[in-house]
Design a protein around this motif. Structure first.
Motif, PDB file in Angstrom:
ATOM      1  N   TRP A 192     -12.363  47.917  44.913  1.00  0.00           N
ATOM      2  CA  TRP A 192     -13.403  47.553  43.953  1.00  0.00           C
ATOM      3  C   TRP A 192     -12.780  47.076  42.642  1.00  0.00           C
ATOM      4  O   TRP A 192     -13.210  46.066  42.072  1.00  0.00           O
ATOM      5  CB  TRP A 192     -14.329  48.741  43.703  1.00  0.00           C
ATOM      6  CG  TRP A 192     -15.497  48.379  42.861  1.00  0.00           C
ATOM      7  CD1 TRP A 192     -16.670  47.839  43.285  1.00  0.00           C
ATOM      8  CD2 TRP A 192     -15.598  48.509  41.448  1.00  0.00           C
ATOM      9  NE1 TRP A 192     -17.508  47.624  42.213  1.00  0.00           N
ATOM     10  CE2 TRP A 192     -16.865  48.032  41.074  1.00  0.00           C
ATOM     11  CE3 TRP A 192     -14.747  48.994  40.460  1.00  0.00           C
ATOM     12  CZ2 TRP A 192     -17.302  48.019  39.754  1.00  0.00           C
ATOM     13  CZ3 TRP A 192     -15.179  48.973  39.152  1.00  0.00           C
ATOM     14  CH2 TRP A 192     -16.443  48.496  38.803  1.00  0.00           C
ATOM     15  N   VAL A 193     -11.759  47.776  42.171  1.00  0.00           N
ATOM     16  CA  VAL A 193     -11.077  47.363  40.930  1.00  0.00           C
ATOM     17  C   VAL A 193     -10.413  46.005  41.134  1.00  0.00           C
ATOM     18  O   VAL A 193     -10.474  45.134  40.251  1.00  0.00           O
ATOM     19  CB  VAL A 193     -10.046  48.430  40.489  1.00  0.00           C
ATOM     20  CG1 VAL A 193      -9.156  47.913  39.379  1.00  0.00           C
ATOM     21  CG2 VAL A 193     -10.756  49.700  40.064  1.00  0.00           C
ATOM     22  N   TRP A 194      -9.788  45.778  42.281  1.00  0.00           N
ATOM     23  CA  TRP A 194      -9.143  44.494  42.565  1.00  0.00           C
ATOM     24  C   TRP A 194     -10.189  43.367  42.585  1.00  0.00           C
ATOM     25  O   TRP A 194      -9.952  42.291  42.047  1.00  0.00           O
ATOM     26  CB  TRP A 194      -8.375  44.566  43.870  1.00  0.00           C
ATOM     27  CG  TRP A 194      -7.596  43.327  44.150  1.00  0.00           C
ATOM     28  CD1 TRP A 194      -7.855  42.401  45.101  1.00  0.00           C
ATOM     29  CD2 TRP A 194      -6.445  42.859  43.441  1.00  0.00           C
ATOM     30  NE1 TRP A 194      -6.928  41.384  45.039  1.00  0.00           N
ATOM     31  CE2 TRP A 194      -6.051  41.642  44.024  1.00  0.00           C
ATOM     32  CE3 TRP A 194      -5.712  43.360  42.366  1.00  0.00           C
ATOM     33  CZ2 TRP A 194      -4.963  40.921  43.565  1.00  0.00           C
ATOM     34  CZ3 TRP A 194      -4.621  42.634  41.922  1.00  0.00           C
ATOM     35  CH2 TRP A 194      -4.260  41.441  42.514  1.00  0.00           C
ATOM     36  N   CYS A 195     -11.343  43.616  43.192  1.00  0.00           N
ATOM     37  CA  CYS A 195     -12.410  42.606  43.222  1.00  0.00           C
ATOM     38  C   CYS A 195     -12.930  42.328  41.814  1.00  0.00           C
ATOM     39  O   CYS A 195     -13.240  41.187  41.480  1.00  0.00           O
ATOM     40  CB  CYS A 195     -13.556  43.067  44.123  1.00  0.00           C
ATOM     41  SG  CYS A 195     -13.119  43.058  45.864  1.00  0.00           S
ATOM     42  N   LEU A 196     -13.011  43.355  40.982  1.00  0.00           N
ATOM     43  CA  LEU A 196     -13.433  43.161  39.594  1.00  0.00           C
ATOM     44  C   LEU A 196     -12.440  42.267  38.851  1.00  0.00           C
ATOM     45  O   LEU A 196     -12.838  41.356  38.115  1.00  0.00           O
ATOM     46  CB  LEU A 196     -13.567  44.513  38.902  1.00  0.00           C
ATOM     47  CG  LEU A 196     -14.097  44.502  37.482  1.00  0.00           C
ATOM     48  CD1 LEU A 196     -15.544  44.030  37.467  1.00  0.00           C
ATOM     49  CD2 LEU A 196     -13.970  45.883  36.871  1.00  0.00           C
ATOM     50  N   ILE A 197     -11.163  42.496  39.066  1.00  0.00           N
ATOM     51  CA  ILE A 197     -10.130  41.655  38.451  1.00  0.00           C
ATOM     52  C   ILE A 197     -10.265  40.209  38.936  1.00  0.00           C
ATOM     53  O   ILE A 197     -10.168  39.271  38.147  1.00  0.00           O
ATOM     54  CB  ILE A 197      -8.730  42.222  38.749  1.00  0.00           C
ATOM     55  CG1 ILE A 197      -8.530  43.538  38.005  1.00  0.00           C
ATOM     56  CG2 ILE A 197      -7.633  41.222  38.395  1.00  0.00           C
ATOM     57  CD1 ILE A 197      -7.310  44.312  38.449  1.00  0.00           C
ATOM     58  N   LEU A 198     -10.498  40.007  40.230  1.00  0.00           N
ATOM     59  CA  LEU A 198     -10.656  38.657  40.769  1.00  0.00           C
ATOM     60  C   LEU A 198     -11.880  37.946  40.203  1.00  0.00           C
ATOM     61  O   LEU A 198     -11.841  36.749  39.926  1.00  0.00           O
ATOM     62  CB  LEU A 198     -10.737  38.700  42.294  1.00  0.00           C
ATOM     63  CG  LEU A 198      -9.456  39.073  43.026  1.00  0.00           C
ATOM     64  CD1 LEU A 198      -9.727  39.206  44.514  1.00  0.00           C
ATOM     65  CD2 LEU A 198      -8.371  38.059  42.769  1.00  0.00           C
ATOM     66  N   VAL A 199     -12.969  38.680  39.998  1.00  0.00           N
ATOM     67  CA  VAL A 199     -14.178  38.076  39.416  1.00  0.00           C
ATOM     68  C   VAL A 199     -13.910  37.664  37.977  1.00  0.00           C
ATOM     69  O   VAL A 199     -14.301  36.570  37.549  1.00  0.00           O
ATOM     70  CB  VAL A 199     -15.363  39.047  39.529  1.00  0.00           C
ATOM     71  CG1 VAL A 199     -16.521  38.599  38.661  1.00  0.00           C
ATOM     72  CG2 VAL A 199     -15.800  39.154  40.977  1.00  0.00           C
ATOM     73  N   PHE A 200     -13.229  38.511  37.202  1.00  0.00           N
ATOM     74  CA  PHE A 200     -12.880  38.139  35.825  1.00  0.00           C
ATOM     75  C   PHE A 200     -11.968  36.909  35.805  1.00  0.00           C
ATOM     76  O   PHE A 200     -12.115  36.036  34.955  1.00  0.00           O
ATOM     77  CB  PHE A 200     -12.220  39.300  35.078  1.00  0.00           C
ATOM     78  CG  PHE A 200     -13.205  40.309  34.559  1.00  0.00           C
ATOM     79  CD1 PHE A 200     -14.347  39.924  33.887  1.00  0.00           C
ATOM     80  CD2 PHE A 200     -12.979  41.653  34.759  1.00  0.00           C
ATOM     81  CE1 PHE A 200     -15.248  40.849  33.408  1.00  0.00           C
ATOM     82  CE2 PHE A 200     -13.873  42.594  34.289  1.00  0.00           C
ATOM     83  CZ  PHE A 200     -15.008  42.191  33.613  1.00  0.00           C
TER      84      PHE A 200
END
Length: 92
Positions: free
Chosen positions: A45-53
């Motif tokens: 989830w944290v990795w996906c958040l970084i990718l969205v940013f």
């Protein structure tokens, strides 16, 4: 070495298509459906958040730098030259 390329490609495809469902779905599963805490999914989830940013940064901030590149300038010059050719043809 060939297998590592397949894993790399699979990872890219996974996060390209699954980042939004993971980003939205995991908090819903945790807080609404009361799933147990899972540190692996938390890390995803944290990795996906970084990718969205990163995607938002590229889409909103770096979009301006693309137009300053030569490809945008050549399109503008081509438009100007087309307009110049059109005005010359009108005078004849």
């Amino acid at each position: 070495m060939h297998e590592l390329r397949h894993l790399y490609g699979a990872g890219i495809l996974l996060f390209y298509y699954a980042k939004w469902p993971i980003l939205i779905g995991w908090p819903v599963m945790r807080f609404v459906l009361e799933y147990k805490d899972n540190w692996i999914i938390d890390a995803l989830w944290v990795w996906c958040l970084i990718l969205v940013f990163k995607d938002l940064y590229v889409w909103l901030v770096l979009k301006e730098s693309y137009c300053e590149s030569r490809s945008c300038q050549t399109k503008e010059k081509k438009k100007e030259s087309d307009d110049g050719d059109h005005s010359q043809n009108e005078g004849q």
